[in-house]
Motif scaffolding. Sequence first.
Motif, PDB file in Angstrom:
ATOM      1  N   GLU A  64       0.820  -1.200   0.000  1.00  0.00           N
ATOM      2  CA  GLU A  64       0.000   0.000   0.000  1.00  0.00           C
ATOM      3  C   GLU A  64       0.863   1.264   0.000  1.00  0.00           C
ATOM      4  O   GLU A  64       0.544   2.237  -0.695  1.00  0.00           O
ATOM      5  CB  GLU A  64      -0.930  -0.006   1.219  1.00  0.00           C
ATOM      6  CG  GLU A  64      -2.001  -1.075   1.187  1.00  0.00           C
ATOM      7  CD  GLU A  64      -1.499  -2.465   1.580  1.00  0.00           C
ATOM      8  OE1 GLU A  64      -2.253  -3.436   1.404  1.00  0.00           O
ATOM      9  OE2 GLU A  64      -0.337  -2.572   2.069  1.00  0.00           O
ATOM     10  N   ASP A 116      -1.429 -13.229  -4.601  1.00  0.00           N
ATOM     11  CA  ASP A 116      -2.081 -13.850  -3.449  1.00  0.00           C
ATOM     12  C   ASP A 116      -1.142 -13.959  -2.257  1.00  0.00           C
ATOM     13  O   ASP A 116       0.076 -14.108  -2.413  1.00  0.00           O
ATOM     14  CB  ASP A 116      -2.562 -15.252  -3.816  1.00  0.00           C
ATOM     15  CG  ASP A 116      -3.581 -15.228  -4.942  1.00  0.00           C
ATOM     16  OD1 ASP A 116      -4.587 -14.513  -4.815  1.00  0.00           O
ATOM     17  OD2 ASP A 116      -3.359 -15.931  -5.955  1.00  0.00           O
ATOM     18  N   PRO A 117      -1.708 -13.918  -1.048  1.00  0.00           N
ATOM     19  CA  PRO A 117      -0.893 -14.178   0.141  1.00  0.00           C
ATOM     20  C   PRO A 117      -0.398 -15.614   0.152  1.00  0.00           C
ATOM     21  O   PRO A 117      -0.977 -16.493  -0.506  1.00  0.00           O
ATOM     22  CB  PRO A 117      -1.857 -13.912   1.300  1.00  0.00           C
ATOM     23  CG  PRO A 117      -3.223 -14.083   0.715  1.00  0.00           C
ATOM     24  CD  PRO A 117      -3.120 -13.645  -0.717  1.00  0.00           C
ATOM     25  N   SER A 175       5.383  -8.091   3.062  1.00  0.00           N
ATOM     26  CA  SER A 175       4.075  -7.505   2.800  1.00  0.00           C
ATOM     27  C   SER A 175       3.371  -8.245   1.672  1.00  0.00           C
ATOM     28  O   SER A 175       2.165  -8.522   1.755  1.00  0.00           O
ATOM     29  CB  SER A 175       4.226  -6.023   2.440  1.00  0.00           C
ATOM     30  OG  SER A 175       2.980  -5.449   2.103  1.00  0.00           O
ATOM     31  N   SER A 178       2.152 -11.595   2.945  1.00  0.00           N
ATOM     32  CA  SER A 178       0.982 -11.497   3.837  1.00  0.00           C
ATOM     33  C   SER A 178      -0.276 -11.134   3.066  1.00  0.00           C
ATOM     34  O   SER A 178      -1.391 -11.435   3.502  1.00  0.00           O
ATOM     35  CB  SER A 178       1.234 -10.472   4.944  1.00  0.00           C
ATOM     36  OG  SER A 178       1.306  -9.162   4.408  1.00  0.00           O
ATOM     37  N   GLY A 179      -0.106 -10.453   1.932  1.00  0.00           N
ATOM     38  CA  GLY A 179      -1.221 -10.240   1.013  1.00  0.00           C
ATOM     39  C   GLY A 179      -1.958  -8.934   1.138  1.00  0.00           C
ATOM     40  O   GLY A 179      -2.523  -8.437   0.173  1.00  0.00           O
ATOM     41  N   GLY A 180      -2.004  -8.353   2.304  1.00  0.00           N
ATOM     42  CA  GLY A 180      -2.763  -7.116   2.464  1.00  0.00           C
ATOM     43  C   GLY A 180      -4.258  -7.361   2.526  1.00  0.00           C
ATOM     44  O   GLY A 180      -4.751  -8.465   2.281  1.00  0.00           O
ATOM     45  N   ASP A 181      -4.997  -6.315   2.841  1.00  0.00           N
ATOM     46  CA  ASP A 181      -6.452  -6.407   2.949  1.00  0.00           C
ATOM     47  C   ASP A 181      -7.057  -5.097   2.423  1.00  0.00           C
ATOM     48  O   ASP A 181      -6.980  -4.070   3.086  1.00  0.00           O
ATOM     49  CB  ASP A 181      -6.876  -6.629   4.403  1.00  0.00           C
ATOM     50  CG  ASP A 181      -8.381  -6.837   4.556  1.00  0.00           C
ATOM     51  OD1 ASP A 181      -9.033  -7.160   3.546  1.00  0.00           O
ATOM     52  OD2 ASP A 181      -8.882  -6.688   5.686  1.00  0.00           O
ATOM     53  N   PRO A 182      -7.611  -5.108   1.212  1.00  0.00           N
ATOM     54  CA  PRO A 182      -7.802  -6.244   0.298  1.00  0.00           C
ATOM     55  C   PRO A 182      -6.473  -6.739  -0.277  1.00  0.00           C
ATOM     56  O   PRO A 182      -5.478  -6.023  -0.253  1.00  0.00           O
ATOM     57  CB  PRO A 182      -8.688  -5.664  -0.814  1.00  0.00           C
ATOM     58  CG  PRO A 182      -9.222  -4.374  -0.276  1.00  0.00           C
ATOM     59  CD  PRO A 182      -8.191  -3.868   0.679  1.00  0.00           C
ATOM     60  N   THR A 183      -6.495  -7.953  -0.820  1.00  0.00           N
ATOM     61  CA  THR A 183      -5.309  -8.499  -1.450  1.00  0.00           C
ATOM     62  C   THR A 183      -5.102  -7.860  -2.816  1.00  0.00           C
ATOM     63  O   THR A 183      -5.994  -7.204  -3.373  1.00  0.00           O
ATOM     64  CB  THR A 183      -5.436 -10.016  -1.635  1.00  0.00           C
ATOM     65  OG1 THR A 183      -6.495 -10.288  -2.578  1.00  0.00           O
ATOM     66  CG2 THR A 183      -5.741 -10.708  -0.308  1.00  0.00           C
ATOM     67  N   GLU A 186      -7.721  -9.072  -5.178  1.00  0.00           N
ATOM     68  CA  GLU A 186      -9.017  -8.423  -4.975  1.00  0.00           C
ATOM     69  C   GLU A 186      -9.029  -7.022  -5.564  1.00  0.00           C
ATOM     70  O   GLU A 186     -10.041  -6.589  -6.146  1.00  0.00           O
ATOM     71  CB  GLU A 186      -9.356  -8.415  -3.484  1.00  0.00           C
ATOM     72  CG  GLU A 186      -9.701  -9.805  -2.950  1.00  0.00           C
ATOM     73  CD  GLU A 186      -9.735  -9.863  -1.439  1.00  0.00           C
ATOM     74  OE1 GLU A 186     -10.335 -10.826  -0.911  1.00  0.00           O
ATOM     75  OE2 GLU A 186      -9.159  -8.971  -0.776  1.00  0.00           O
ATOM     76  N   HIS A 187      -7.915  -6.298  -5.438  1.00  0.00           N
ATOM     77  CA  HIS A 187      -7.815  -4.998  -6.094  1.00  0.00           C
ATOM     78  C   HIS A 187      -7.912  -5.154  -7.607  1.00  0.00           C
ATOM     79  O   HIS A 187      -8.618  -4.390  -8.282  1.00  0.00           O
ATOM     80  CB  HIS A 187      -6.497  -4.319  -5.729  1.00  0.00           C
ATOM     81  CG  HIS A 187      -6.497  -3.626  -4.406  1.00  0.00           C
ATOM     82  ND1 HIS A 187      -7.327  -2.560  -4.114  1.00  0.00           N
ATOM     83  CD2 HIS A 187      -5.748  -3.840  -3.288  1.00  0.00           C
ATOM     84  CE1 HIS A 187      -7.094  -2.144  -2.876  1.00  0.00           C
ATOM     85  NE2 HIS A 187      -6.140  -2.896  -2.357  1.00  0.00           N
TER      86      HIS A 187
END
Length: 247
Positions: A64, A116-117, A175, A178-183, A186-187
């Motif tokens: 991000e 993907d994470p 990072s 771990s994928g983030g949220d949203p991944t 998904e973005h």
Amino acid sequence: MGVPAPATGGRGTRRRARLRYSRALSRSSSVSVSRALAGHRSLLLDLLGFGISDRPADQAYTLEMHADLVARVLEQAVTGPADVVAHSVGGAVASVLAGRHPQLVRRLVLVDPALDPVHPLPTVKRPGSSGIGVYRTEAEFLDHGWAETLAHVGPDWAATMRLGDPRALYRTAMSALSGGDPTAREHLESVSIPRTLLYPASDGLRSDADRLAAAGVRVVPIPDCGHNIMIDNVDGFAHAVAAALLD
């Protein structure tokens, strides 16, 4: 870092910008990118902590954070949405960029991206930054993991990887894992702009091919290459990118 003023084409019309970035550009990848984007205004960007960009030790280096910094560059350097070409973890950053700042991205070309994470984290070293996940702490990576990783990936990949700051590399890799949220995926699926994903044909049919197609992502296998498509098959990469960005 200075940002160039927007360029104009013939008769006062503005040329659409193409942005290509990775963690650090090698000479070979720069050649293939230049060939793919011939005739267009291009920005070749090293992410913060990599290549010739600054390397502040106090930054988080998350997907991000990278995406938001790229957005700031685009806001200053480009007069309209840009076509974005990005490789590997850079592809994850590009997906996050498009999801968080959709007004800045016209089209995406992702080159064998990390979407993907990875759970659980790897326990055995593997090529590339995903192998960094075997080091559970940054201190462990800085102590001996950095040298072990460079030795493991071999001289060609290490020549590019060593252009990054070890802290930035570790934090960025973790990072991405771990994928983030949203991944990043998904973005990627949340936007409706034209999107193309290039991957090595030697990998066979992608397990996510149906999901990508359902989301409107065009998937293009590139022959005679591994993960570093733009180095292994310069012509194939250049033709595929040019086709994806054809007006």
